[in-house]
Design an enzyme around this catalytic site. Sequence first.
Site, short mmCIF file in Angstrom:
data_model
loop_
_atom_site.label_atom_id
_atom_site.label_comp_id
_atom_site.label_asym_id
_atom_site.label_seq_id
_atom_site.Cartn_x
_atom_site.Cartn_y
_atom_site.Cartn_z
N GLU A 1 32.31 36.84 46.29
CA GLU A 1 33.29 37.17 45.25
C GLU A 1 32.95 38.51 44.62
O GLU A 1 31.79 38.72 44.26
CB GLU A 1 33.33 36.06 44.20
CG GLU A 1 33.80 34.74 44.76
CD GLU A 1 33.73 33.59 43.78
OE1 GLU A 1 34.31 32.52 44.07
OE2 GLU A 1 33.06 33.72 42.74
N HIS B 1 38.91 32.66 41.15
CA HIS B 1 37.85 32.02 40.37
C HIS B 1 38.22 31.99 38.87
O HIS B 1 37.44 32.39 38.01
CB HIS B 1 36.51 32.74 40.56
CG HIS B 1 35.33 31.83 40.31
ND1 HIS B 1 34.17 31.90 41.05
CD2 HIS B 1 35.13 30.86 39.38
CE1 HIS B 1 33.30 31.01 40.60
NE2 HIS B 1 33.87 30.36 39.58
N ARG C 1 32.50 25.60 44.33
CA ARG C 1 31.83 26.80 44.82
C ARG C 1 32.33 27.10 46.23
O ARG C 1 32.57 26.18 47.02
CB ARG C 1 30.30 26.63 44.83
CG ARG C 1 29.64 26.63 43.46
CD ARG C 1 29.68 28.02 42.84
NE ARG C 1 29.01 28.10 41.55
CZ ARG C 1 29.58 27.91 40.37
NH1 ARG C 1 30.88 27.61 40.32
NH2 ARG C 1 28.89 28.02 39.25
#
Length: 328
Positions: free
Chosen positions: A273, A295, A244
């Site tokens: 994000e 990601h 994370r």
Amino acid sequence: MPITSSSLPSKPTVIFLDVGTIPEQIKVPNLTFEHQWQQFDFTNEEQIIERIHAADIVITNKVKLSAEVLAYAPNLRLIAVAATGTNNIDLDYCRENNIAVSNVQGYATRSVPEHTIAMMFALKRNLVGYHQDIAAGVWQQQKQFCFFTHSISDVAGSTMGVIGSGSLGKAVAKLAEAIGMQVIFSERKGAKTCRAGYVAFEQVLAQADVLTLHCPLTETTTNLISQPELQAMKANAILINVGRGGLVNEHDLIEALKSQQISGAGCDVFTQEPADESNPLIANMDLPNLILTPHVAWGSDSSIQALYNILMDNIVKFQQGSRQNRVV
């Protein structure tokens, strides 16, 4: 009262708030009960209340469901998270208001470890730096069949420090051992004693040639790696974060890369994000010792298909009265 399938109407409304996080080539399993289905590629903060107001079941990957918005969904009985992390859900509110929460685990135990190892090799062999040098014409200037503007480090025989010993951390460790690395698992930061099979956090920082993060983001792990931890690492060490974004202080990481406190970093996750130019990682993505991906470490086709299968099965099992993969 306990949450049971009888809490739902015979034809519940199921709403997927961010189906755009699932690639088009993934085959969608069917729910095996009558239902009304609505899906949206993307849901911004202003759209959440309107979209979940009449929902019985909500599917979300990263859309944040706070107590403030959940209060406007009186029929909601299940939040099916299309991921492992549930930090975007107010779990306390769900417990207090009879809303079940399920998540998906164990679907990316190939994809995330392979992405981690790929980043490690790319950084240890300085592939980005050499690619940039060729683009800048350095090879032509050298007039030799090869050139060495960046150090190249072997991985075999080096030490990997793993923070997070769940299924992903263990899978990364297995791959690392297969290519000749020594693996040490970190004890929790601040722990006064070490569990069997773990090494003190500070000792892992000092010993690791590669430090990789696979722990959840909580109040205690926010900024787990910041300036003091980076300073404690080897100068030739690399840091990989596919966990994370908030686990790493991004400003401190950039300073550590620029000052050569550490050798390199690979980041698949960001504090916000999508990340924009205000993020220090994005603003410095031309650094030769920094690799960024959006990601996607979890995102091999096989992993996403497994995720989607488990996600839909979680919903079916809930409708049948089962507690499969329940967080709340």
